[in-house]
Design an enzyme around this catalytic site. Structure first.
Site, PDB file in Angstrom:
ATOM      1  N   GLU A 160       4.461   7.180  -6.718  1.00 24.86           N
ATOM      2  CA  GLU A 160       3.182   7.204  -7.607  1.00 24.86           C
ATOM      3  C   GLU A 160       1.887   6.602  -6.973  1.00 24.86           C
ATOM      4  O   GLU A 160       1.339   5.939  -7.613  1.00 24.86           O
ATOM      5  CB  GLU A 160       3.498   6.556  -8.899  1.00 24.86           C
ATOM      6  CG  GLU A 160       4.471   7.380  -9.629  1.00 24.86           C
ATOM      7  CD  GLU A 160       4.706   7.309 -10.920  1.00 24.86           C
ATOM      8  OE1 GLU A 160       3.884   6.519 -11.606  1.00 24.86           O
ATOM      9  OE2 GLU A 160       5.621   8.043 -11.724  1.00 24.86           O
TER      10      GLU A 160
HETATM   11  C1  FAD Z   1      12.317   6.654  -3.518  1.00 30.53           C
HETATM   12  C2  FAD Z   1      11.173   7.603  -3.575  1.00 30.53           C
HETATM   13  C3  FAD Z   1      11.156   8.471  -4.683  1.00 30.53           C
HETATM   14  C4  FAD Z   1       9.995   9.329  -4.822  1.00 30.53           C
HETATM   15  N1  FAD Z   1      10.064  10.459  -5.606  1.00 30.53           N
HETATM   16  C5  FAD Z   1       9.157  11.586  -5.471  1.00 30.53           C
HETATM   17  C6  FAD Z   1       9.247  12.573  -6.495  1.00 30.53           C
HETATM   18  O1  FAD Z   1       9.882  12.445  -7.394  1.00 30.53           O
HETATM   19  N2  FAD Z   1       8.508  13.513  -6.310  1.00 30.53           N
HETATM   20  C7  FAD Z   1       7.518  13.646  -5.202  1.00 30.53           C
HETATM   21  O2  FAD Z   1       6.832  14.653  -5.202  1.00 30.53           O
HETATM   22  N3  FAD Z   1       7.360  12.517  -4.443  1.00 30.53           N
HETATM   23  C8  FAD Z   1       8.090  11.557  -4.338  1.00 30.53           C
HETATM   24  N4  FAD Z   1       8.211  10.571  -3.627  1.00 30.53           N
HETATM   25  C9  FAD Z   1       7.172  10.528  -2.496  1.00 30.53           C
HETATM   26  C10 FAD Z   1       6.104   9.165  -2.790  1.00 30.53           C
HETATM   27  O3  FAD Z   1       5.066   9.747  -3.985  1.00 30.53           O
HETATM   28  C11 FAD Z   1       5.559   9.409  -1.158  1.00 30.53           C
HETATM   29  O4  FAD Z   1       6.431   8.468  -0.485  1.00 30.53           O
HETATM   30  C12 FAD Z   1       4.212   8.580  -1.269  1.00 30.53           C
HETATM   31  O5  FAD Z   1       3.102   9.492  -1.810  1.00 30.53           O
HETATM   32  C13 FAD Z   1       3.666   8.050   0.076  1.00 30.53           C
HETATM   33  O6  FAD Z   1       3.954   8.974   1.041  1.00 30.53           O
HETATM   34  P1  FAD Z   1       4.698   8.597   2.549  1.00 30.53           P
HETATM   35  O7  FAD Z   1       5.858   7.792   2.177  1.00 30.53           O
HETATM   36  O8  FAD Z   1       4.703   9.773   3.148  1.00 30.53           O
HETATM   37  O9  FAD Z   1       3.843   7.561   2.967  1.00 30.53           O
HETATM   38  P2  FAD Z   1       2.451   7.620   4.097  1.00 30.53           P
HETATM   39  O10 FAD Z   1       1.555   8.708   3.451  1.00 30.53           O
HETATM   40  O11 FAD Z   1       2.912   8.315   5.371  1.00 30.53           O
HETATM   41  O12 FAD Z   1       1.647   6.545   4.177  1.00 30.53           O
HETATM   42  C14 FAD Z   1       2.049   5.307   4.797  1.00 30.53           C
HETATM   43  C15 FAD Z   1       1.190   4.077   4.479  1.00 30.53           C
HETATM   44  O13 FAD Z   1      -0.088   4.457   4.800  1.00 30.53           O
HETATM   45  C16 FAD Z   1      -1.079   4.090   3.694  1.00 30.53           C
HETATM   46  N5  FAD Z   1      -2.067   5.115   3.587  1.00 30.53           N
HETATM   47  C17 FAD Z   1      -2.051   6.228   3.721  1.00 30.53           C
HETATM   48  N6  FAD Z   1      -3.157   7.070   3.637  1.00 30.53           N
HETATM   49  C18 FAD Z   1      -3.914   5.833   3.536  1.00 30.53           C
HETATM   50  C19 FAD Z   1      -5.493   5.665   3.309  1.00 30.53           C
HETATM   51  N7  FAD Z   1      -6.401   6.575   3.337  1.00 30.53           N
HETATM   52  N8  FAD Z   1      -6.069   4.638   3.207  1.00 30.53           N
HETATM   53  C20 FAD Z   1      -5.166   3.277   3.018  1.00 30.53           C
HETATM   54  N9  FAD Z   1      -3.803   3.376   3.393  1.00 30.53           N
HETATM   55  C21 FAD Z   1      -3.122   4.593   3.438  1.00 30.53           C
HETATM   56  C22 FAD Z   1      -0.010   4.164   2.620  1.00 30.53           C
HETATM   57  O14 FAD Z   1      -0.562   3.343   1.445  1.00 30.53           O
HETATM   58  C23 FAD Z   1       1.221   3.674   3.073  1.00 30.53           C
HETATM   59  O15 FAD Z   1       1.399   2.457   3.002  1.00 30.53           O
HETATM   60  C24 FAD Z   1       9.109   9.426  -3.671  1.00 30.53           C
HETATM   61  C25 FAD Z   1       9.210   8.659  -2.533  1.00 30.53           C
HETATM   62  C26 FAD Z   1      10.165   7.704  -2.420  1.00 30.53           C
HETATM   63  C27 FAD Z   1      10.159   6.753  -1.063  1.00 30.53           C
END
Ligand code: FAD
Length: 738
Positions: free
Chosen positions: A445
């Protein structure tokens, strides 16, 4: 007179408003559609007051304490307790690696998946406060079950359907979601699009196709999603993708934008069912794909008229869901940790004393108690605001980041105090699995780093500003004369606002907020209100200067923006702590918790503002800010050691403060780890006078003390029983083989 004003107005537009507008146009980068929709989603609440520089405390306090209805309380005391008693978190996490069928059945029967669905559709129609209380209590028992309940009651896609579904979609799906005939999931994230979800490559093409034997207008959709909670078992998927209409079957626009469809997962072409294994948790989560899956137009959430509106829908639903799910989970995990750690620190003897009597441990316990008080206060105030019809988008981001980050600190402290007891895994370990799940709460989220550094202040500053959005709209007006005409009156008012914020910041800074706004009957709490009002004025002034000098660059200066977001977040949490203290009738024994929150918070606020000012790109602006924000320097020094120890004592002592602080924790089934620690705690506290007698007589053996008539037979029995309880509570699991 009118003629003079007309001349002055023309002169001002030509020599002031016009040039300023041109500078603003140069400073502001164009806002993308998704950014605009995010900015427009949801509404404002206490965040706007804090960024006005003169918060109206009556607005926050007038709502009084939050209350649950009798029906909601009965649900918490009945089905929720029953569910907790059925859960064996070790078994489902480690042995079964899934939530077992009887738990699913119970969740369905008792309509746990329909908490937010109105009664007319067969749901429970609960308030946000009740929904939060349920998730919170479940989180003290099993993170996996709490997450399983959270998703259907948030984005996935109950919340979306309620607000945007067509009457037919609501009539069909809501009753089926409420009783669990449909298990939902929400699929937004793709492998290439995580935090930047709007950059997804999942596509739908508008076309004709066959559905139920007929040719109908629809979309052919291809996607690859991952991380989707409940995805592997979902029967109904809220699917987000970008829709295109190259053949202009819908109209002139080719790139329609992000669209959400309600997709039955048994539709041919959908591949669903594989699992990820997030942080070794048992809730279901997995990838799914579809290749050229044909969907009729009436699968679009809200019907064909709502194509391209998916992002707006998501952003507004997120503002509500994000205020409840993870903050409630964080508070639940924090309560479990605080209650058990206070007890454990009292029953675990080292160097002849309970470890909770050592200052090093008290420092950590004090931190835990005050942080828990703070995040729970924010949870309570925010769910109450939701129940009053507010949809606080910025607050939801603040709460998500602050609650999960502080929960992580609380759990870390709890782990440290428990030592090996929380490290060795097994059914007796009630903390290890919560510890493992922390990164899930931090990441979902809106991952915390992104939300803290980009969203909280980035959106807060723009949305809460009384003139900025209107000015940006005026700047976007293509006709130059019309733009200046719209901009000119805004600029005048904005200049007045900026001058007042400067005056307030300097004046309150120089008088330590002595004359700042307080509620009518603030009495002994005046100092706290004044200080928050003072820093609200300071933050508003720094915001003005940042927007004026950095403009759109603020987005790239994430370290500045993150710290300013921290100040806003801290002010928000501390305001909620004051409200909670008022709502609880200014309970005297809670005062140390409130004071500690305030003093720790003020240190953080001063430090963040100091770092912002120090790192401001322009030196002269930095000097100006230092003079106007800290005219007499920095004074916050944090809680005294005595205050920290007093907070720790609240967790180390049975009684109403400990019970209030940890209200809602499931006490554990008889013989389980949580129960064993609590039983030992009760016995240890009850026998402490006798133990002290033995200690001062220099006698270690209960039998010897009995012989010397230092204690009675009953007292000896109680001491033996307490020793046995301690041994059981500090025991860890042993396995012949793994
Ligand atoms: C257990 C779990 C349940 C989930 N459930 C759902 C679900 O039901 N439905 C769904 O659609 N998604 C779901 N997600 C997805 C979740 O919302 C994403 O994992 C999340 O949005 C982050 O994406 P990412 O993991 O690819 O991280 P990335 O986007 O790769 O980010 C990596 C890091 O970089 C940081 N970052 C990225 N861009 C910036 C920026 N511009 N400025 C500063 N920092 C930045 C982030 O904060 C993070 O720390 C789930 C994820 C998990 C792990």
């Amino acid at each position: 007179m009118q003629q003079t004003q007309g001349v002055i107005g023309r002169w001002r537009r030509r020599y002031i408003s016009g040039p300023v507008l041109r500078r603003i146009r140069a400073l502001l980068p164009p806002i993308s559609d998704t950014e605009r929709e995010a900015l427009e989603a949801g509404g404002l609440w206490w965040d706007a007051q804090l960024l006005s520089g003169k918060p109206d405390w009556a607005q926050l306090l007038s709502s009084g304490p939050p209350r649950l209805s009798d029906q909601e309380q009965a649900f918490l005391d009945g089905p929720v307790m029953q569910l907790c008693s059925l859960i064996d978190d070790w078994d489902l996490t480690v042995e079964q690696r899934a939530v077992p069928q009887p738990i699913w059945d119970f969740l369905r029967q008792q309509r746990f998946f329909g908490m937010i669905i109105p009664e007319e559709f067969g749901g429970l129609g609960f308030s946000a406060a009740a929904h939060s209380a349920v998730v919170m209590r479940l989180s003290t028992r099993s993170i996996s079950v709490a997450v399983t309940v959270m998703v259907p009651n948030s984005l996935g896609p109950g919340e979306l359907l309620l607000h945007h579904g067509t009457p037919e979609q609501k009539d069909y799906y809501l009753p089926r979601l409420a009783d669990g005939r449909e298990i939902p999931c929400f699929a937004l994230t793709s492998p290439q699009a995580g935090s930047d979800a709007a950059s997804m490559t999942d596509r739908g093409i508008v076309c004709y196709g066959e559905h139920k034997g007929e040719q109908v207008l629809g979309m052919r959709v291809s996607w690859a999603k991952r991380y989707i909670t409940l995805g592997p078992v979902a029967t109904l998927m809220g699917l987000a993708f970008k829709l295109y209409d190259p053949d202009h079957l819908l109209g002139d626009v080719e790139s329609i934008g992000i669209t959400v469809a309600l997709v039955p997962t048994d539709t041919p072409g959908i591949n669903i069912g594989e699992r990820h294994y997030p942080a070794l948790q048992a809730f279901l989560n997995g990838p799914n794909e579809g290749q050229d899956v044909f969907m009729p137009m009436d699968w679009v959430l809200g019907g064909q008229a709502c194509v391209g509106q998916g992002w707006k829908m998501l952003m507004s639903a997120l503002a509500a869901g994000r205020s409840i799910s993870l903050p409630s989970l964080s508070v639940g995990a924090g309560k479990l940790a605080a209650r058990t750690t206070g007890a454990y620190a009292r029953i675990r003897y080292q160097f002849g004393l309970p470890v909770g009597r050592f200052e090093g441990v008290q420092e950590a316990l004090g931190r835990m108690a005050s942080s828990l008080y703070l995040i729970d206060a924010a949870r309570l105030a925010t769910t109450q605001a939701l129940d009053q019809g507010k949809v606080p988008a910025v607050v939801s981001a603040i709460l998500k980041v602050q609650a999960t980050a502080r929960m992580r600190e609380i759990i870390n402290d709890a782990m440290d105090i428990h030592g090996g007891k929380a490290i060795c895994d097994g059914p007796l370990n009630y903390l290890g699995n919560v510890y493992r799940a922390i990164p899930v709460a931090i990441t979902v989220e809106g991952a915390n780093i992104l939300t803290r550094s980009l969203i909280v202040f980035g959106q807060g500053a723009v949305r809460c500003h009384p003139y900025l959005l209107d000015e940006m709209e005026a700047a976007a007006e293509p006709d130059a004369a019309a733009a200046v005409a719209a901009f000119d009156p805004l600029l005048l008012r904005h200049a007045g606002f900026a001058a007042m914020t400067l005056l307030r910041s300097v004046f309150h800074g120089a008088t330590f907020g002595y004359f700042a706004a307080v509620p009518l009957d603030a009495a002994e709490l005046s100092l706290h209100y004044r200080r928050l009002s003072r820093f609200s004025a300071a933050l508003t002034w720094v915001t003005e200067v940042s927007l004026l000098t950095l403009g759109g660059n603020l987005k790239r200066r994430e370290m500045l923006s993150g710290r300013l977001g921290d100040v806003l977040g801290e002010l928000f949490l501390l305001s909620c702590a004051l409200k909670r203290f008022e709502d609880d009738g200014r309970a005297r024994d809670d005062r140390v918790l409130l004071d500690t929150c305030m003093q720790r918070g003020l240190v953080r606020i001063e430090q963040s503002l100091h770092e912002v000012i120090d790192n401001f790109p322009s030196r002269p602006v930095s000097w100006l800010l230092r003079l106007s924000v800290f005219p007499l320097g920095r004074w916050a020094s944090g809680p005294s050691d005595a205050l920290t120890c007093a907070c720790a004592e609240r967790l180390l002592t049975p009684g109403p403060v400990r019970d209030r602080l940890t209200l809602g924790v499931y006490p554990g089934n008889p013989g389980e780890g949580v129960d064993l620690v609590e039983q030992a705690f009760v016995q240890v506290v009850a026998t402490e006078p006798q133990r002290a007698r033995l200690h001062s007589a220099g006698i270690e053996s209960i039998d010897a003390a009995l012989e010397q008539k230092l204690i009675t037979v009953e007292e000896a029995e109680a001491l033996r029983s307490a020793d046995k309880a301690i041994a059981e509570a500090v025991a860890v699991d042993r396995f012949a083989e793994l």
